[in-house]
Write a protein that holds these residues in place. Structure first.
Motif, PDB file in Angstrom:
ATOM      1  N   ARG A 203       0.795  -1.236   0.000  1.00 27.67           N
ATOM      2  CA  ARG A 203       0.000   0.000   0.000  1.00 27.67           C
ATOM      3  C   ARG A 203       0.822   1.279   0.000  1.00 27.67           C
ATOM      4  O   ARG A 203       0.288   2.352  -0.248  1.00 27.67           O
ATOM      5  CB  ARG A 203      -0.947   0.001   1.204  1.00 27.67           C
ATOM      6  N   THR A 204       2.109   1.177   0.307  1.00 25.96           N
ATOM      7  CA  THR A 204       2.939   2.380   0.378  1.00 25.96           C
ATOM      8  C   THR A 204       4.192   2.211  -0.472  1.00 25.96           C
ATOM      9  O   THR A 204       4.616   1.083  -0.764  1.00 25.96           O
ATOM     10  CB  THR A 204       3.366   2.693   1.821  1.00 25.96           C
ATOM     11  N   VAL A 205       4.785   3.331  -0.833  1.00 35.06           N
ATOM     12  CA  VAL A 205       6.036   3.290  -1.578  1.00 35.06           C
ATOM     13  C   VAL A 205       7.125   2.632  -0.737  1.00 35.06           C
ATOM     14  O   VAL A 205       7.974   1.904  -1.264  1.00 35.06           O
ATOM     15  CB  VAL A 205       6.446   4.708  -2.017  1.00 35.06           C
ATOM     16  N   ALA A 206       7.109   2.871   0.554  1.00 32.46           N
ATOM     17  CA  ALA A 206       8.091   2.221   1.427  1.00 32.46           C
ATOM     18  C   ALA A 206       7.958   0.700   1.359  1.00 32.46           C
ATOM     19  O   ALA A 206       8.963  -0.027   1.332  1.00 32.46           O
ATOM     20  CB  ALA A 206       7.919   2.712   2.858  1.00 32.46           C
ATOM     21  N   ASP A 207       6.718   0.202   1.332  1.00 28.13           N
ATOM     22  CA  ASP A 207       6.495  -1.238   1.152  1.00 28.13           C
ATOM     23  C   ASP A 207       7.053  -1.695  -0.195  1.00 28.13           C
ATOM     24  O   ASP A 207       7.778  -2.691  -0.284  1.00 28.13           O
ATOM     25  CB  ASP A 207       5.002  -1.571   1.189  1.00 28.13           C
ATOM     26  N   ALA A 208       6.693  -0.973  -1.247  1.00 23.58           N
ATOM     27  CA  ALA A 208       7.100  -1.355  -2.598  1.00 23.58           C
ATOM     28  C   ALA A 208       8.617  -1.370  -2.730  1.00 23.58           C
ATOM     29  O   ALA A 208       9.186  -2.240  -3.405  1.00 23.58           O
ATOM     30  CB  ALA A 208       6.476  -0.406  -3.615  1.00 23.58           C
ATOM     31  N   ARG A 209       9.279  -0.412  -2.092  1.00 25.07           N
ATOM     32  CA  ARG A 209      10.737  -0.330  -2.206  1.00 25.07           C
ATOM     33  C   ARG A 209      11.403  -1.599  -1.719  1.00 25.07           C
ATOM     34  O   ARG A 209      12.429  -2.030  -2.279  1.00 25.07           O
ATOM     35  CB  ARG A 209      11.260   0.891  -1.444  1.00 25.07           C
ATOM     36  N   GLU A 210      10.862  -2.222  -0.688  1.00 27.06           N
ATOM     37  CA  GLU A 210      11.457  -3.461  -0.187  1.00 27.06           C
ATOM     38  C   GLU A 210      11.414  -4.565  -1.237  1.00 27.06           C
ATOM     39  O   GLU A 210      12.361  -5.350  -1.382  1.00 27.06           O
ATOM     40  CB  GLU A 210      10.760  -3.895   1.099  1.00 27.06           C
ATOM     41  N   TYR A 211      10.310  -4.628  -1.974  1.00 25.95           N
ATOM     42  CA  TYR A 211      10.210  -5.632  -3.035  1.00 25.95           C
ATOM     43  C   TYR A 211      11.121  -5.280  -4.203  1.00 25.95           C
ATOM     44  O   TYR A 211      11.712  -6.181  -4.830  1.00 25.95           O
ATOM     45  CB  TYR A 211       8.758  -5.768  -3.497  1.00 25.95           C
ATOM     46  N   LEU A 212      11.261  -4.016  -4.519  1.00 20.33           N
ATOM     47  CA  LEU A 212      12.176  -3.595  -5.580  1.00 20.33           C
ATOM     48  C   LEU A 212      13.609  -3.990  -5.237  1.00 20.33           C
ATOM     49  O   LEU A 212      14.358  -4.502  -6.080  1.00 20.33           O
ATOM     50  CB  LEU A 212      12.088  -2.087  -5.786  1.00 20.33           C
ATOM     51  N   GLN A 213      13.998  -3.758  -3.994  1.00 19.50           N
ATOM     52  CA  GLN A 213      15.356  -4.096  -3.570  1.00 19.50           C
ATOM     53  C   GLN A 213      15.585  -5.601  -3.581  1.00 19.50           C
ATOM     54  O   GLN A 213      16.657  -6.078  -3.974  1.00 19.50           O
ATOM     55  CB  GLN A 213      15.628  -3.510  -2.182  1.00 19.50           C
ATOM     56  N   LEU A 214      14.568  -6.348  -3.188  1.00 24.49           N
ATOM     57  CA  LEU A 214      14.689  -7.809  -3.177  1.00 24.49           C
ATOM     58  C   LEU A 214      14.800  -8.347  -4.605  1.00 24.49           C
ATOM     59  O   LEU A 214      15.616  -9.234  -4.887  1.00 24.49           O
ATOM     60  CB  LEU A 214      13.481  -8.411  -2.460  1.00 24.49           C
ATOM     61  N   ALA A 215      13.984  -7.802  -5.503  1.00 26.93           N
ATOM     62  CA  ALA A 215      14.048  -8.231  -6.898  1.00 26.93           C
ATOM     63  C   ALA A 215      15.411  -7.923  -7.501  1.00 26.93           C
ATOM     64  O   ALA A 215      15.984  -8.737  -8.241  1.00 26.93           O
ATOM     65  CB  ALA A 215      12.936  -7.553  -7.701  1.00 26.93           C
ATOM     66  N   GLU A 216      15.945  -6.758  -7.184  1.00 30.04           N
ATOM     67  CA  GLU A 216      17.261  -6.389  -7.700  1.00 30.04           C
ATOM     68  C   GLU A 216      18.335  -7.324  -7.159  1.00 30.04           C
ATOM     69  O   GLU A 216      19.268  -7.716  -7.873  1.00 30.04           O
ATOM     70  CB  GLU A 216      17.587  -4.947  -7.355  1.00 30.04           C
ATOM     71  N   ALA A 217      18.216  -7.697  -5.881  1.00 36.32           N
ATOM     72  CA  ALA A 217      19.217  -8.568  -5.268  1.00 36.32           C
ATOM     73  C   ALA A 217      19.296  -9.922  -5.974  1.00 36.32           C
ATOM     74  O   ALA A 217      20.381 -10.481  -6.150  1.00 36.32           O
ATOM     75  CB  ALA A 217      18.895  -8.770  -3.786  1.00 36.32           C
ATOM     76  N   TRP A 218      18.146 -10.453  -6.404  1.00 38.87           N
ATOM     77  CA  TRP A 218      18.124 -11.781  -7.005  1.00 38.87           C
ATOM     78  C   TRP A 218      18.220 -11.758  -8.528  1.00 38.87           C
ATOM     79  O   TRP A 218      18.852 -12.636  -9.124  1.00 38.87           O
ATOM     80  CB  TRP A 218      16.858 -12.531  -6.589  1.00 38.87           C
ATOM     81  N   LEU A 219      17.603 -10.780  -9.163  1.00 38.91           N
ATOM     82  CA  LEU A 219      17.528 -10.784 -10.623  1.00 38.91           C
ATOM     83  C   LEU A 219      18.417  -9.746 -11.279  1.00 38.91           C
ATOM     84  O   LEU A 219      18.608  -9.781 -12.497  1.00 38.91           O
ATOM     85  CB  LEU A 219      16.074 -10.568 -11.073  1.00 38.91           C
ATOM     86  N   GLY A 220      18.942  -8.806 -10.487  1.00 37.58           N
ATOM     87  CA  GLY A 220      19.819  -7.784 -11.025  1.00 37.58           C
ATOM     88  C   GLY A 220      19.071  -6.525 -11.434  1.00 37.58           C
ATOM     89  O   GLY A 220      17.858  -6.532 -11.649  1.00 37.58           O
ATOM     90  N   GLU A 221      19.810  -5.449 -11.550  1.00 32.70           N
ATOM     91  CA  GLU A 221      19.208  -4.160 -11.871  1.00 32.70           C
ATOM     92  C   GLU A 221      18.516  -4.169 -13.228  1.00 32.70           C
ATOM     93  O   GLU A 221      17.511  -3.476 -13.430  1.00 32.70           O
ATOM     94  CB  GLU A 221      20.281  -3.062 -11.847  1.00 32.70           C
ATOM     95  N   ALA A 222      19.019  -4.973 -14.155  1.00 34.35           N
ATOM     96  CA  ALA A 222      18.431  -5.016 -15.497  1.00 34.35           C
ATOM     97  C   ALA A 222      17.004  -5.540 -15.488  1.00 34.35           C
ATOM     98  O   ALA A 222      16.253  -5.327 -16.449  1.00 34.35           O
ATOM     99  CB  ALA A 222      19.290  -5.881 -16.417  1.00 34.35           C
ATOM    100  N   ALA A 223      16.601  -6.215 -14.407  1.00 38.63           N
ATOM    101  CA  ALA A 223      15.240  -6.752 -14.310  1.00 38.63           C
ATOM    102  C   ALA A 223      14.239  -5.745 -13.748  1.00 38.63           C
ATOM    103  O   ALA A 223      13.048  -6.047 -13.666  1.00 38.63           O
ATOM    104  CB  ALA A 223      15.239  -8.010 -13.443  1.00 38.63           C
ATOM    105  N   LEU A 224      14.711  -4.564 -13.363  1.00 40.93           N
ATOM    106  CA  LEU A 224      13.816  -3.585 -12.750  1.00 40.93           C
ATOM    107  C   LEU A 224      13.098  -2.777 -13.829  1.00 40.93           C
ATOM    108  O   LEU A 224      13.321  -1.584 -14.014  1.00 40.93           O
ATOM    109  CB  LEU A 224      14.603  -2.663 -11.811  1.00 40.93           C
TER     110      LEU A 224
END
Length: 256
Positions: A203-224
């Motif tokens: 519901r918040t950008v702060a929530d979303a940021r955690e998922y963005l960081q997790l996705a980057e950690a596993w899939l790399g910045e190119a997946a964002l």
């Protein structure tokens, strides 16, 4: 990994990857009209809108080509009901939809009926071509990391373009723990095209940021980007607009 991404940067990325969703039982044509207007924000468009199959043609007519139209199939129950799922998919395709979010028969998987689940997913993949296929594994109901990983592997093996956490209709929706298991499984699969969608309770950008960081950690910045990352939400756009507009949206930890 960019752990220093500001909320403003996270808001811009979340907007670009947002599946703006309305899946209420009482949705009307007026609700979908309003949703399509909301999808075209002063800060840029969302990636897609996600609606019931019966509203696909209306949404497609209301939106520019750059905003994709997604709709759900076999939703939200996730039974082994291929007839229903294919009927939903056919309606989505007929209406000009671009993407299908289908519920994996997660109860059947929990009961050990793996062959049925695999056959269902294979038939759904065939019926949905050439649309983008997102498979919802309902991670909050699967309970264990082993089942979350298995459901993710099965979806990928069937040819899913994205694996999605949740319908948003169960007591537990997206969690960072389940997302981590799913992303690790996607990365281990070697399927460089496969994407991840977090949905339910964000519901918040702060929530979303955690998922963005997790996705980057596993899939790399190119997946964002929206080709490999989506966030499904209805209320998140309010906070995105507040952050990008300089209003009182999410605040940085420790800044209050």
């Amino acid at each position: 990994m960019n752990n220093n991404r500001t909320l403003h940067d996270a808001a811009r990325l979340a907007l670009a990857c947002l599946d703006l969703t309305s899946l209420n039982d009482a949705d009307t044509a007026a609700d979908i009209e309003a949703l399509c207007r909301r999808a075209q924000t002063a800060h840029g468009p969302v990636a897609a809108v996600c609606v019931w199959p019966r509203f696909v043609a209306q949404a497609r007519a209301a939106l520019p080509a750059g905003i994709r139209v997604a709709a759900v199939a076999n939703f939200p129950e996730g039974e082994v009901d291929l007839t229903r799922a294919v009927a939903d998919i056919e309606l989505i395709a007929l209406g000009g939809g671009d993407e299908v979010d289908v519920v994996l028969p997660y109860r059947a998987l929990m009961e050990g009926r793996r062959d049925e689940v695999a056959e269902f997913l294979s038939e759904v993949r065939e019926a949905s071509r050439p649309l983008v296929l997102k498979v919802i594994i309902e991670s909050g109901e699967l309970k264990t990391a082993e089942l979350v990983a298995e459901a993710t592997r099965m979806a990928l093996a069937a040819g899913a373009d994205f694996v999605k956490t949740s319908t948003g209709k169960t007591p537990v929706s997206a969690t960072l723990q389940a997302a981590g298991v799913m992303l690790k499984t996607i990365e281990a699969s070697g399927m460089r095209h496969a994407g991840f969608k977090a949905s339910g309770g964000i519901r918040t950008v702060a929530d979303a940021r955690e998922y963005l960081q997790l996705a980057e950690a596993w899939l790399g910045e190119a997946a964002l980007n929206p080709r490999r990352l989506r966030i499904g939400a209805s209320g998140l756009l309010n906070d995105i607009e507040a952050v990008l507009g300089g209003g009182a949206g999410s605040v940085e930890p420790g800044s209050y």
